[in-house]
Design an enzyme around this catalytic site. Structure first.
Site, short mmCIF file in Angstrom:
data_model
loop_
_atom_site.label_atom_id
_atom_site.label_comp_id
_atom_site.label_asym_id
_atom_site.label_seq_id
_atom_site.Cartn_x
_atom_site.Cartn_y
_atom_site.Cartn_z
N HIS A 311 4.07 -5.24 -19.62
CA HIS A 311 5.51 -5.27 -19.91
C HIS A 311 6.05 -3.85 -19.87
O HIS A 311 5.34 -2.92 -20.28
CB HIS A 311 5.77 -5.87 -21.30
CG HIS A 311 7.17 -6.32 -21.48
ND1 HIS A 311 8.16 -5.46 -21.91
CD2 HIS A 311 7.76 -7.50 -21.26
CE1 HIS A 311 9.30 -6.13 -21.96
NE2 HIS A 311 9.09 -7.37 -21.56
N ASP A 369 5.37 -14.87 -20.99
CA ASP A 369 5.17 -15.86 -19.94
C ASP A 369 3.75 -16.38 -19.86
O ASP A 369 3.47 -17.35 -19.18
CB ASP A 369 5.55 -15.25 -18.58
CG ASP A 369 7.04 -15.01 -18.49
OD1 ASP A 369 7.79 -15.90 -18.91
OD2 ASP A 369 7.44 -13.94 -18.03
N1 CMC Z 1 -1.96 -6.64 -13.59
C1 CMC Z 1 -2.62 -5.55 -13.17
N2 CMC Z 1 -2.17 -4.29 -13.32
C2 CMC Z 1 -0.98 -4.13 -13.90
C3 CMC Z 1 -0.23 -5.22 -14.36
C4 CMC Z 1 -0.76 -6.51 -14.19
N3 CMC Z 1 -0.09 -7.58 -14.62
N4 CMC Z 1 0.93 -4.78 -14.90
C5 CMC Z 1 0.90 -3.44 -14.78
N5 CMC Z 1 -0.25 -3.06 -14.18
C6 CMC Z 1 -0.69 -1.66 -13.94
C7 CMC Z 1 0.01 -1.05 -12.75
O1 CMC Z 1 -0.70 -1.27 -11.55
C8 CMC Z 1 0.07 0.40 -13.13
O2 CMC Z 1 -1.20 0.94 -12.93
P1 CMC Z 1 -1.38 2.50 -12.48
O3 CMC Z 1 -0.83 3.29 -13.63
O4 CMC Z 1 -2.85 2.67 -12.26
O5 CMC Z 1 -0.57 2.65 -11.22
C9 CMC Z 1 0.29 0.34 -14.65
O6 CMC Z 1 -0.30 -0.90 -15.08
C10 CMC Z 1 1.75 0.40 -15.09
O7 CMC Z 1 2.44 -0.66 -14.41
P2 CMC Z 1 3.91 -0.57 -13.85
O8 CMC Z 1 4.04 -1.47 -12.66
O9 CMC Z 1 4.29 0.87 -13.67
O10 CMC Z 1 4.72 -1.16 -15.07
P3 CMC Z 1 6.23 -1.66 -15.03
O11 CMC Z 1 6.78 -1.37 -16.37
O12 CMC Z 1 6.96 -1.13 -13.86
O13 CMC Z 1 6.08 -3.25 -14.81
C11 CMC Z 1 5.80 -5.54 -15.23
C12 CMC Z 1 6.14 -4.18 -15.83
C13 CMC Z 1 6.03 -6.62 -16.29
C14 CMC Z 1 6.73 -5.84 -14.03
C15 CMC Z 1 4.30 -5.54 -14.78
O14 CMC Z 1 3.46 -5.34 -15.89
C16 CMC Z 1 3.92 -6.81 -14.02
O15 CMC Z 1 4.12 -6.90 -12.82
N6 CMC Z 1 3.37 -7.84 -14.77
C17 CMC Z 1 3.07 -9.11 -14.15
C18 CMC Z 1 4.33 -9.95 -14.06
C19 CMC Z 1 4.78 -10.48 -15.41
O16 CMC Z 1 4.00 -11.00 -16.19
N7 CMC Z 1 6.10 -10.40 -15.68
C20 CMC Z 1 6.70 -10.91 -16.89
C21 CMC Z 1 7.22 -9.81 -17.79
S1 CMC Z 1 7.64 -10.40 -19.44
C22 CMC Z 1 8.94 -11.48 -19.24
C23 CMC Z 1 10.12 -10.95 -18.50
O17 CMC Z 1 10.45 -9.77 -18.59
O18 CMC Z 1 10.76 -11.74 -17.83
#
Ligand code: CMC
Length: 434
Positions: A311, A369
């Site tokens: 998140h 989720d």
């Molecule tokens: N699986 C594997 N690696 C992950 C994941 C994941 N679900 N989420 C983040 N990471 C890693 C990412 O690759 C990055 O690694 P590194 O630092 O080595 O490059 C690090 O963790 C930070 O991730 P980020 O993409 O910079 O984080 P963000 O804040 O931009 O993204 C997120 C947040 C929710 C989009 C992301 O965690 C994600 O894609 N999660 C899966 C989708 C999901 O469950 N979404 C629902 C969110 S909660 C409800 C809502 O908001 O609607």
């Protein structure tokens, strides 16, 4: 009483040595902000913050999140207390008006919502233009946006009463429209709302009852749905809420603003994740394949991510996931599923991920989720409906945030700037000479 000295933040240009002082503004909780509104006028520079990881877009009194501690408060009340002691409609009132209602206020609000649940009959015809296999979120975007074509008498956003009527209409009608999308996909007749049922109960009734037989909504399922609605009701300035605010800042009407929020919510990085979680669990299939998927989630060459994990704000367990995990047990028991393989697979995946250094180091925990889909599927919803249920629940947050923004005297159109990295000015060359 003496005025507190104003806090400032000094910014120095390392090239010229010039410094400017920027005001620091503190909220009631959470990190303080540096007010950069005069930055361009003073320095000729913009800030660059793609994805808004360090930018506050507004002041808000509605929802507070402490991502490090895993805290979520609505108008100061914790999500744990609200799910335990309140109900979806009371939380809707709280978000919209800022305080818990008195008995009389609640009675009136309940009446206002209940008496707006019907949609214009013409909406039924509108539905029939869609393919039966359309994704329900595509229908939601269209039908909710189209409400502006039906309710002309509440579109004046500068009229307090019209704003309130639009808010009530949206909260009241969104479950009806969502239930219609489900019925339409099943080829079943639309079911009209029933005014003597509770908000969540009525929604389940519209989804699962049929005109040919009596249907009684299970109190356990109604309570679980009510809980899901509370847990998803608002989450401060996330992608869809920011979309609603940006759309609304141009003074667009509330129905189209909420429709734009639904569009933003649909993406798998946001509300679409609940559908994606179930699809992922189906793909994993059995516990012995978990390590393979964990390895894929860690592999930077592979776009696969563990859906329902991570998140932008929570760097600790998402408190909503904890509440939902408990609800899973109740719902599965009510549905006569003593041991659900998907739930067990999800719990094992959570256990393994939470002990893996990749997830620990990046503070990736299950989010809301991760467990909601399991509950919704047990209730009988197909996966395509999961994000629709998120949209139903989030409508109250979107409209509360929209209302707060419109009532802000300093409202101006939202208009970010950019760092241009394209071609400098050049001459047009005719097609024969390229
Ligand atoms: N699986 C594997 N690696 C992950 C994941 C994941 N679900 N989420 C983040 N990471 C890693 C990412 O690759 C990055 O690694 P590194 O630092 O080595 O490059 C690090 O963790 C930070 O991730 P980020 O993409 O910079 O984080 P963000 O804040 O931009 O993204 C997120 C947040 C929710 C989009 C992301 O965690 C994600 O894609 N999660 C899966 C989708 C999901 O469950 N979404 C629902 C969110 S909660 C409800 C809502 O908001 O609607």
């Amino acid at each position: 009483m003496t005025d507190q000295p104003k806090k400032t933040f000094t910014l120095t240009n390392d090239q010229t040595g010039e410094s400017i002082k920027l005001p620091v503004e503190e909220g009631t909780m959470g990190p303080a902000t540096i007010d950069i509104r005069t930055l361009y006028a003073q320095t000729g520079h913009f800030t660059l913050d793609p994805s808004f990881t360090a930018t506050g877009s507004c002041k808000s009194r509605i929802t507070y999140i402490d991502g490090e501690e895993g805290v979520l408060l609505h108008r100061g009340y914790s999500i744990e207390e609200l799910t335990e002691k309140s109900n979806a409609l009371e939380v809707a009132y709280l978000l919209l008006y800022g305080e818990l209602p008195s008995k009389e206020e609640m009675k009136e609000f309940d009446h206002n919502i209940t008496t707006h649940t019907l949609v214009h009959e013409q909406v039924h015809h509108f539905f029939r233009g869609f393919r039966r296999d359309a994704h329900p979120m595509a229908i939601m975007v269209a039908v909710v946006g189209a409400l502006a074509a039906f309710y002309h008498d509440s579109l004046d956003i500068w009229d307090v009463r019209q704003r309130e009527i639009s808010a009530h209409r949206l909260i009241a009608k969104i479950p009806t429209i969502a239930a219609m999308t489900y019925k339409y996909s099943q080829g079943q007749p639309f079911v009209y709302p029933k005014n003597d049922l509770g908000y969540a109960e009525n929604f389940l009734h519209m989804c699962f009852s049929l005109p040919v037989e009596d249907y009684k909504v299970s109190p356990v399922l109604a309570e679980a749905m009510d809980r899901i609605m509370i847990l998803h009701a608002d989450h401060e300035q996330n992608a869809s809420t920011s979309t609603v605010r940006i759309a609304g800042s141009s003074q667009a009407n509330p129905f189209t603003c909420i429709s734009s929020g639904i569009a933003s919510l649909w993406g798998p990085a946001h509300g679409g994740a609940n559908q994606a979680v179930l699809e992922m669990l189906a793909e994993i299939g059995t516990k012995d394949r978990i390590p393979e998927f964990i390895a894929r989630a860690k592999d930077k060459e592979d776009p696969f991510r563990l859906m329902g994990f991570g998140h932008r704000v929570y760097k600790n367990i998402d408190p909503r996931a904890t509440v939902l995990k408990d609800s899973c047990h109740d719902v599965l028991k009510e549905m006569g599923v003593e041991s659900d393989p998907t739930f067990e697979l999800a719990m094992e995946l959570e256990r393994i991920a939470l002990t893996d250094p990749y997830f620990i180091d990046r503070k990736l925990f299950p989010n809301v989720d991760f467990y909601s889909g399991i509950i919704l599927r047990a209730m009988g919803f197909p996966t395509e409906m999961f994000t629709v249920l998120f949209a139903v629940s989030r409508t109250v947050g979107w409209i509360s945030q929209w209302k707060e923004m419109i009532e802000e005297p300093s409202l101006r159109i939202g208009r970010p700037r950019q760092l241009y990295t394209g071609e400098t000015e050049r001459k047009y060359v005719g097609i024969g000479k390229r």
